[in-house]
Design a protein around this motif. Structure first.
Motif, PDB file in Angstrom:
ATOM      1  N   UNK A  70       0.826  -1.200   0.000  1.00 36.02           N
ATOM      2  CA  UNK A  70       0.000   0.000   0.000  1.00 36.02           C
ATOM      3  C   UNK A  70       0.868   1.260   0.000  1.00 36.02           C
ATOM      4  N   UNK A  71       1.894   1.271   0.850  1.00 40.43           N
ATOM      5  CA  UNK A  71       2.800   2.422   0.905  1.00 40.43           C
ATOM      6  C   UNK A  71       3.626   2.564  -0.355  1.00 40.43           C
ATOM      7  N   UNK A  72       4.086   1.432  -0.914  1.00 38.38           N
ATOM      8  CA  UNK A  72       4.872   1.484  -2.155  1.00 38.38           C
ATOM      9  C   UNK A  72       4.027   2.036  -3.301  1.00 38.38           C
ATOM     10  N   UNK A  73       2.756   1.664  -3.361  1.00 40.58           N
ATOM     11  CA  UNK A  73       1.870   2.182  -4.403  1.00 40.58           C
ATOM     12  C   UNK A  73       1.633   3.680  -4.215  1.00 40.58           C
ATOM     13  N   UNK A  74       1.381   4.088  -2.978  1.00 41.25           N
ATOM     14  CA  UNK A  74       1.102   5.487  -2.683  1.00 41.25           C
ATOM     15  C   UNK A  74       2.302   6.386  -2.971  1.00 41.25           C
ATOM     16  N   UNK A  75       3.515   5.903  -2.693  1.00 37.70           N
ATOM     17  CA  UNK A  75       4.723   6.716  -2.852  1.00 37.70           C
ATOM     18  C   UNK A  75       5.509   6.354  -4.113  1.00 37.70           C
ATOM     19  N   UNK A  76       4.900   5.618  -5.033  1.00 38.67           N
ATOM     20  CA  UNK A  76       5.603   5.085  -6.195  1.00 38.67           C
ATOM     21  C   UNK A  76       6.411   6.140  -6.950  1.00 38.67           C
ATOM     22  N   UNK A  85       6.657   8.649 -15.476  1.00 38.37           N
ATOM     23  CA  UNK A  85       5.557   9.512 -15.883  1.00 38.37           C
ATOM     24  C   UNK A  85       4.399   8.595 -16.237  1.00 38.37           C
ATOM     25  N   UNK A  86       3.372   8.604 -15.386  1.00 42.57           N
ATOM     26  CA  UNK A  86       2.206   7.740 -15.584  1.00 42.57           C
ATOM     27  C   UNK A  86       0.972   8.566 -15.908  1.00 42.57           C
ATOM     28  N   UNK A  87       1.153   9.602 -16.691  1.00 49.21           N
ATOM     29  CA  UNK A  87       0.031  10.438 -17.077  1.00 49.21           C
ATOM     30  C   UNK A  87      -0.537  11.189 -15.888  1.00 49.21           C
ATOM     31  N   UNK A  88      -1.835  11.077 -15.677  1.00 51.60           N
ATOM     32  CA  UNK A  88      -2.497  11.833 -14.613  1.00 51.60           C
ATOM     33  C   UNK A  88      -2.389  11.172 -13.243  1.00 51.60           C
ATOM     34  N   UNK A  89      -1.768  10.013 -13.162  1.00 54.23           N
ATOM     35  CA  UNK A  89      -1.679   9.307 -11.883  1.00 54.23           C
ATOM     36  C   UNK A  89      -0.566   9.886 -11.010  1.00 54.23           C
ATOM     37  N   UNK A  90      -0.878  10.084  -9.733  1.00 53.18           N
ATOM     38  CA  UNK A  90       0.120  10.583  -8.782  1.00 53.18           C
ATOM     39  C   UNK A  90       0.692   9.452  -7.934  1.00 53.18           C
ATOM     40  N   UNK A  91       0.266   8.231  -8.193  1.00 54.32           N
ATOM     41  CA  UNK A  91       0.783   7.046  -7.515  1.00 54.32           C
ATOM     42  C   UNK A  91       0.763   5.893  -8.504  1.00 54.32           C
ATOM     43  N   UNK A  92       1.118   4.689  -8.055  1.00 50.06           N
ATOM     44  CA  UNK A  92       1.117   3.535  -8.946  1.00 50.06           C
ATOM     45  C   UNK A  92      -0.285   3.343  -9.509  1.00 50.06           C
ATOM     46  N   UNK A  93      -0.414   3.341 -10.826  1.00 52.62           N
ATOM     47  CA  UNK A  93      -1.743   3.161 -11.422  1.00 52.62           C
ATOM     48  C   UNK A  93      -2.301   1.766 -11.144  1.00 52.62           C
ATOM     49  N   UNK A  94      -3.620   1.628 -11.240  1.00 56.30           N
ATOM     50  CA  UNK A  94      -4.221   0.305 -11.060  1.00 56.30           C
ATOM     51  C   UNK A  94      -3.963  -0.563 -12.284  1.00 56.30           C
ATOM     52  N   UNK A  95      -4.086  -1.875 -12.104  1.00 53.32           N
ATOM     53  CA  UNK A  95      -4.063  -2.789 -13.246  1.00 53.32           C
ATOM     54  C   UNK A  95      -5.466  -2.770 -13.830  1.00 53.32           C
ATOM     55  N   UNK A  96      -5.569  -2.476 -15.089  1.00 56.37           N
ATOM     56  CA  UNK A  96      -6.879  -2.384 -15.731  1.00 56.37           C
ATOM     57  C   UNK A  96      -6.721  -2.727 -17.201  1.00 56.37           C
ATOM     58  N   UNK A  97      -7.829  -2.860 -17.907  1.00 54.30           N
ATOM     59  CA  UNK A  97      -7.815  -3.116 -19.331  1.00 54.30           C
ATOM     60  C   UNK A  97      -8.468  -1.947 -20.035  1.00 54.30           C
ATOM     61  N   UNK A  98      -7.795  -1.290 -20.972  1.00 56.83           N
ATOM     62  CA  UNK A  98      -6.392  -1.487 -21.315  1.00 56.83           C
ATOM     63  C   UNK A  98      -5.497  -1.002 -20.177  1.00 56.83           C
TER      64      UNK A  98
END
Length: 194
Positions: A70-76, A85-98
């Motif tokens: 949880x902490x690793x995702x929040x502080x990714x 650079x994950x676009x608009x995400x400020x933490x680890x993005x979720x796994x989703x399709x696409x």
């Protein structure tokens, strides 16, 4: 120091790749291609170009594999050893399709990946075309606590043979990068910031 390490690692990888093979050498044995970026990280497959590293994150009665994840995702974006650079995400993005595409920056090189799995104790990437190690390489990070309360991070990598992957594994660049990530997480845990 982190910038110097990343810059040196990128230059080392570029230099080794540029000088590793004579012009007539084959760059890849006949290995079947892995899944596409819309497929979740599969099960780890041991092969000559796979790796499995296990790092200590310190000991704790309070943290678990789930809380470290949880902490690793929040502080990714601030703790991962490669700027992302994950676009608009400020933490680890979720796994989703696409899957969400992130660009990892190593020196002047952009390395596109897709976040293809995320559980309560792990997350996984799949390298995309244009990545320095080649496309369709899997990397999974798993966090757990031993019965003696030691927190650990296991990193598994596997996929098709590429010169970039062979070079980064054989020179120790990959191990050094994931050790840096483990050291950062250990510091965050010991300071109560994860």
């Amino acid at each position: 120091m982190r910038k110097r390490f990343l810059h040196a690692a990128a230059l080392s990888l570029v230099a080794v790749v540029a000088t590793s093979l004579p012009a007539h050498a084959s760059t890849a044995p006949d290995v079947p291609r892995a899944s596409t970026a819309t497929t979740a990280v599969s099960n780890y497959v041991s092969s000559p170009l796979s790796y499995e590293y296990d790092y200590s994150l310190g000991s704790s009665f309070f943290y678990t594999g789930e809380s470290v994840m949880s902490g690793a995702a929040r502080t990714f974006l601030s703790t991962f050893p490669v700027p992302a650079n994950c676009g608009s995400y400020s933490q680890l993005p979720p796994a989703q399709t696409p899957p969400v595409r992130c660009n990892l920056s190593v020196g002047p090189l952009w390395n596109p990946i897709a976040v293809v799995s995320r559980t309560t104790t792990s997350f996984g990437f799949l390298s995309l075309p244009g990545h320095a190690e080649g496309a369709d390489r899997n990397i999974r990070f798993t966090f757990y606590r031993t019965p003696t309360f030691e927190l650990r991070m296991r990193v598994e990598g596997w996929g098709p043979w590429t010169l970039g992957a062979a070079t980064s594994i054989s020179t120790g660049v990959v191990n050094t990068m994931w050790q840096t990530y483990a050291n950062t997480l250990r510091t965050e845990i010991s300071n109560g910031r994860l």
